[in-house]
Design an enzyme around this catalytic site. Structure first.
Site: not given
Length: 585
Positions: A54, A86, A127-129, A209, A461, A487
């Protein structure tokens, strides 16, 4: 002579006047010219690291952003912050660090900007956060800001003729498939050798992702809310065009300085509503129900989980993306990207067109430049959606007085109501072991508690558990509720963010084995068949929150400071409590 008047810019405190000669000597030590010192200083922040694909290309893209700043008469100053990925943190104690990292990213970017008096911010995240964390810092500082997503990963594919189960052959693969493949291997429908083949090909490049999981959801949010340039989030990470968007973002931030357009001029209440729309219509991650309130909190705007879910309820779901649908981020990009989706929302009267964007023009004016129409395959016309309501739904009831959230994208209506006995687990590991050992029954409602922001700590998650259930063919035959998170890749009837959390004495803490729970995504309810009197009696017997092993360090501090889930699980008073603005010091 600079083309910018620095008398009102924060960097004047470190570059202007005789008293700042020591500071300027440091800049000369780094090879900066006199002209560069007296130009606006622009922080170029990335979450680059070698933890996961990521983030691995963010360093390259940052160089392009710096070129854009320089081309527009600014001086870029690159710095990095942390990120917790994650996909690597999933399924073990490391996941407790994930949500807390969002706050750490926002805090460290703020401290770096304040300490060095940078005038503006270009923030790159993968990435996510890290996406909401970076945008939270922009809104908190309220400086001219442009967000750049690092881009998604390319889809994987099993080699032609490879020995893999038919369900995994001749189709695009994402990391979601790998988590679900673990369930297949556990129940004997996939060999370990087949699993090893898939793990080598599922993730073939740099990038986040590939489905409409949390990273791509928040990337779409960055465009819809106006902090990211339109269409900037779509190109996969390896594409060279990503560098062009990064360069354009560097140029754009200089334009924002010149016009004195700051993050909160962009991130208004109406802009947050636009952001929630795109989450709903793309079947985005339930984590947006946590991140949008947290971002709004930085601006002093009350935009809570219930507000987000109200918008989800009356927004059609018309973009067919994984995990509920068929396609990945690359497919959406090739179909015209976020601008096509926003134009469909605009045609339905579901978009605030006057909201300012990072270009200095309104989102309506920017969308006028994009003429591609819905292709009917990845993006359906808004008048013929996949479903008439959003792919994410809010729930409330005597089990979740402060709300909860579930993703129903791709789930048939008959599966959106579930009644069953509670099967209580005091943490995620216990639930995962029950799935591995098949010590549960069809029709059970898994209750995983003590996984909230404070009680976990860290609000983990649960993808390992939910994906293993899906891999065992039980994704729609059991339901799951938790005060933790899921997730963006989770599918099935999985309800997260149940509030108040168990550690704060919410009803989820008082449930007992076998209590009958009703989940209804159509009506938006989450209830347990217990009278108010019985619930009150149980409360008097409750022994208080479970003690955790995190008695010091960052996670202790996070658990001590974190607030309610429905407000975004934030750790400071936010924009409403401010007594100054950074820019005006």
């Amino acid at each position: 002579m600079t083309k910018f008047d620095k008398s009102k810019l924060p960097s004047r405190h470190v570059t202007e006047g005789p008293a700042r000669a020591p500071h300027r000597s440091y800049y000369y030590a780094m090879g900066m010219t006199e002209e560069e010192i007296h130009q606006p200083l622009v922080g170029v922040a990335t979450c680059w690291n070698e933890a996961a694909p990521c983030n691995i290309s963010l360093n390259r893209q940052a160089q392009a952003a710096k070129m854009g700043v320089k081309a527009a008469s600014g001086t870029p100053r690159e710095f990095t912050t942390i990120t917790v990925t994650d996909g690597i943190a999933m399924g073990h104690e490391g996941m407790r660090s994930s949500l807390a990292s969002r706050e750490a990213i926002a805090d460290t970017v703020e401290l770096t900007m304040r300490g060095h008096c940078y005038d503006a911010l270009v923030g790159l995240a993968g990435c996510d956060k890290s996406l909401p964390g970076m945008m939270m810092a922009m809104i908190r500082l309220n400086v001219p800001s442009v967000f750049v997503y690092g881009g998604s990963i390319l889809p994987g594919r099993a080699p032609e003729g490879a020995s893999v189960p038919a369900a995994y052959a001749d189709r695009d693969l994402t990391v979601q498939d790998m988590f679900e493949a673990v369930g297949h291997q556990q129940n004997g429908t996939m060999t370990e050798a087949e699993l090893e083949i898939l793990e080598r090909v599922a993730c073939p490049s740099a990038g986040a992702c590939g489905g409409q999981f949390t990273a791509n959801t928040m990337a779409c949010v960055s465009e819809a809310i106006g902090l990211g340039l339109l269409n900037s989030s779509g190109a996969p990470a390896p594409f060279e065009s990503r560098d062009e968007y990064s360069k354009a973002s560097g140029i754009a931030v200089m334009n924002l300085i010149e016009k004195n357009i700051r993050a909160r001029d962009i991130c208004t209440r109406e802009a947050f509503e636009n952001a929630a729309r795109i989450v709903a219509c793309t079947g985005g991650s339930t984590n947006a129900g946590l991140h949008l309130p947290a971002m709004a909190h930085e601006a002093g705007i009350d935009f809570f989980l219930e507000d987000v879910c109200d918008i989800f309820r009356d927004t059609p779901y018309f973009v067919d993306l994984k995990p509920g649908g068929q396609y990945v981020a690359k497919d959406l990009y090739e179909a015209g990207g976020v601008p096509v989706v926003l134009n469909e929302l605009r045609r339905a009267g579901l978009l605030h067109e006057d909201c300012m964007t990072a270009t200095g023009y309104s989102i309506g004016e920017e969308l006028d430049k994009h003429t591609l129409k819905a292709d009917g395959r990845v993006v359906y016309p808004v008048e013929t959606p996949i479903t008439k309501t959003g792919g994410v739904v809010g729930l409330k009831g005597n089990l979740a007085p402060e709300g909860a959230i579930v993703k129903v994208a791709g789930m048939a209506a008959q599966h959106q109501r579930f009644v069953g006995p509670a099967r209580i687990f005091e943490c995620e590991q216990d639930a995962f072991e029950a799935v591995q050992n098949r010590t549960y029954s069809e029709g059970d409602v898994f209750v995983i508690r003590n996984e909230g922001p404070a009680g976990g700590p860290g609000m983990r998650e649960m993808l390992a558990t939910t994906a293993a259930l899906s891999g065992q063919g039980m994704g729609l035959k059991v339901a799951l509720i938790t005060d933790g998170r899921f997730s963006g890749a989770t599918r099935g009837f999985c309800v997260g963010h149940v509030g108040p959390e168990a550690a704060h004495g919410g009803p989820i803490a008082l449930l007992q084995q076998g209590d009958i729970i009703t989940l209804d995504a159509v009506e938006g309810t989450l209830d347990v068949d217990i009278s108010d009197e019985d619930m009150a009696a149980r409360r008097t017997e409750w022994k208080g929150p479970r003690e955790t092993i995190y008695a010091s360090g960052a996670l202790w501090k996070y658990a001590d400071q974190v607030g309610e889930i429905y407000k975004g699980a934030v750790t400071h008073p936010g924009g409403k409590a401010e007594k100054h603005e950074y820019w005006d010091l």
